[in-house]
Design an enzyme around this catalytic site. Sequence first.
Site, mmCIF file in Angstrom:
data_model
loop_
_atom_site.group_PDB
_atom_site.id
_atom_site.type_symbol
_atom_site.label_atom_id
_atom_site.label_comp_id
_atom_site.label_asym_id
_atom_site.label_seq_id
_atom_site.Cartn_x
_atom_site.Cartn_y
_atom_site.Cartn_z
ATOM 1 N N PRO A 1 0.833 -1.201 0.000
ATOM 2 C CA PRO A 1 0.000 0.000 0.000
ATOM 3 C C PRO A 1 0.868 1.250 0.000
ATOM 4 O O PRO A 1 1.927 1.290 0.616
ATOM 5 C CB PRO A 1 -0.804 -0.127 1.296
ATOM 6 C CG PRO A 1 -0.004 -1.041 2.164
ATOM 7 C CD PRO A 1 0.680 -1.985 1.232
ATOM 8 N N GLU A 2 0.419 2.262 -0.730
ATOM 9 C CA GLU A 2 1.136 3.524 -0.793
ATOM 10 C C GLU A 2 0.317 4.595 -0.088
ATOM 11 O O GLU A 2 -0.683 4.295 0.564
ATOM 12 C CB GLU A 2 1.437 3.860 -2.258
ATOM 13 C CG GLU A 2 2.275 2.768 -2.938
ATOM 14 C CD GLU A 2 2.566 3.032 -4.410
ATOM 15 O OE1 GLU A 2 2.672 4.223 -4.801
ATOM 16 O OE2 GLU A 2 2.679 2.047 -5.174
ATOM 17 N N ARG B 1 11.484 -4.584 -9.259
ATOM 18 C CA ARG B 1 10.078 -4.249 -9.441
ATOM 19 C C ARG B 1 9.778 -4.206 -10.936
ATOM 20 O O ARG B 1 10.657 -4.373 -11.763
ATOM 21 C CB ARG B 1 9.759 -2.877 -8.834
ATOM 22 C CG ARG B 1 9.936 -2.768 -7.321
ATOM 23 C CD ARG B 1 9.713 -1.313 -6.906
ATOM 24 N NE ARG B 1 9.687 -1.148 -5.460
ATOM 25 C CZ ARG B 1 10.743 -0.908 -4.717
ATOM 26 N NH1 ARG B 1 11.942 -0.838 -5.290
ATOM 27 N NH2 ARG B 1 10.633 -0.749 -3.418
ATOM 28 N N LYS C 1 3.831 6.267 3.967
ATOM 29 C CA LYS C 1 3.182 4.957 4.056
ATOM 30 C C LYS C 1 3.102 4.445 5.497
ATOM 31 O O LYS C 1 2.646 3.330 5.734
ATOM 32 C CB LYS C 1 3.962 3.932 3.237
ATOM 33 C CG LYS C 1 4.265 4.330 1.804
ATOM 34 C CD LYS C 1 5.164 3.293 1.161
ATOM 35 C CE LYS C 1 5.675 3.735 -0.190
ATOM 36 N NZ LYS C 1 6.560 2.728 -0.818
#
Length: 318
Positions: free
Chosen positions: A2-3, A300, A61
């Site tokens: 989650p950001e 990523r 975050k």
Amino acid sequence: MPELPEVEVVRRGVAEHVVGRTIRTASLTGHRVARRHAAGPAELSARVVDTTVMAADRRGKYLWLVLAGAGDEPRSLVIHLGMSGQLLVHSVDTEPPRHTHATFAFEDGGPVLRFVDQRTFGGLSLLPLVADPYGARAPTPSAVTLHYESDTPGASGHPFGVPASVAHIAPDPLEAAYDQRAVVRRLKGRRTAIKRALLDQSLVSGIGNIYADEALWRAGIHGRRECDLLTKPALARVLDHARAVMVEALRVGGTSFDALYVNVNGASGYFDRSLDAYGQTGRPCGRCGTAIRREEFMNRSSHFCPRCQSQPRVQAIR
């Protein structure tokens, strides 16, 4: 992971349902949920009982509850959401869902707060609050009774301070303490890829892989372009787009690709319907129609338009 928008959605839900209430019992299951708390789950549980939730706070975050007992200095219950952590508000008679690792019940007998984590990468820790290096701390707990950040991004600071583990984290673009000119100057001095710099939480917090890709696509800049070779206006443009895209995502509950990213009521966000770059491999670019490409970057996936975001011709070896 989650950001900022997803964490802020959770923070607002927790603030609405929990701030001002006193914890009656805290039940933690297993050791992994408190592995970041050196004294273990039993000690953590004992220390939060009979404390009042003064605030639900966040930087980037990072999410925490400010707790204070009678006559005690406020402390922070830091909540690491990890890859699949959820904070859910349930009525007291609701059966705990599978993978529930912590339950907090309150003196008023109202809804309970549960920490649910399917993959168990998240967890809880209790840490002292320290003065925020980027803003003033309230002189005494009585100076601010309850802190509820406005829905207007950046409307408030951190009057109780920040957890010791968060002190090195830079302000995020939605905070009043955020100084974009200073961030641009620091970026300009970095001999590294712009996307790598955006993901560096000590430079600017809250931006992760999704919103970095989106901001770079909007700015028309490839993520491998090096900061020191970009102009200051170009760097500022990337940061402007990062803030704008996160505000847009926040308005629709964040980005949810599966049932793991939900608000405290279990509802998913739907900004995934508005993504222009991230996860759009093979789909036409919304500006020029060229197929979006995916490449590996820092373990990523990066997504970009090869026409709108031209790749640097020479990759410097540094």
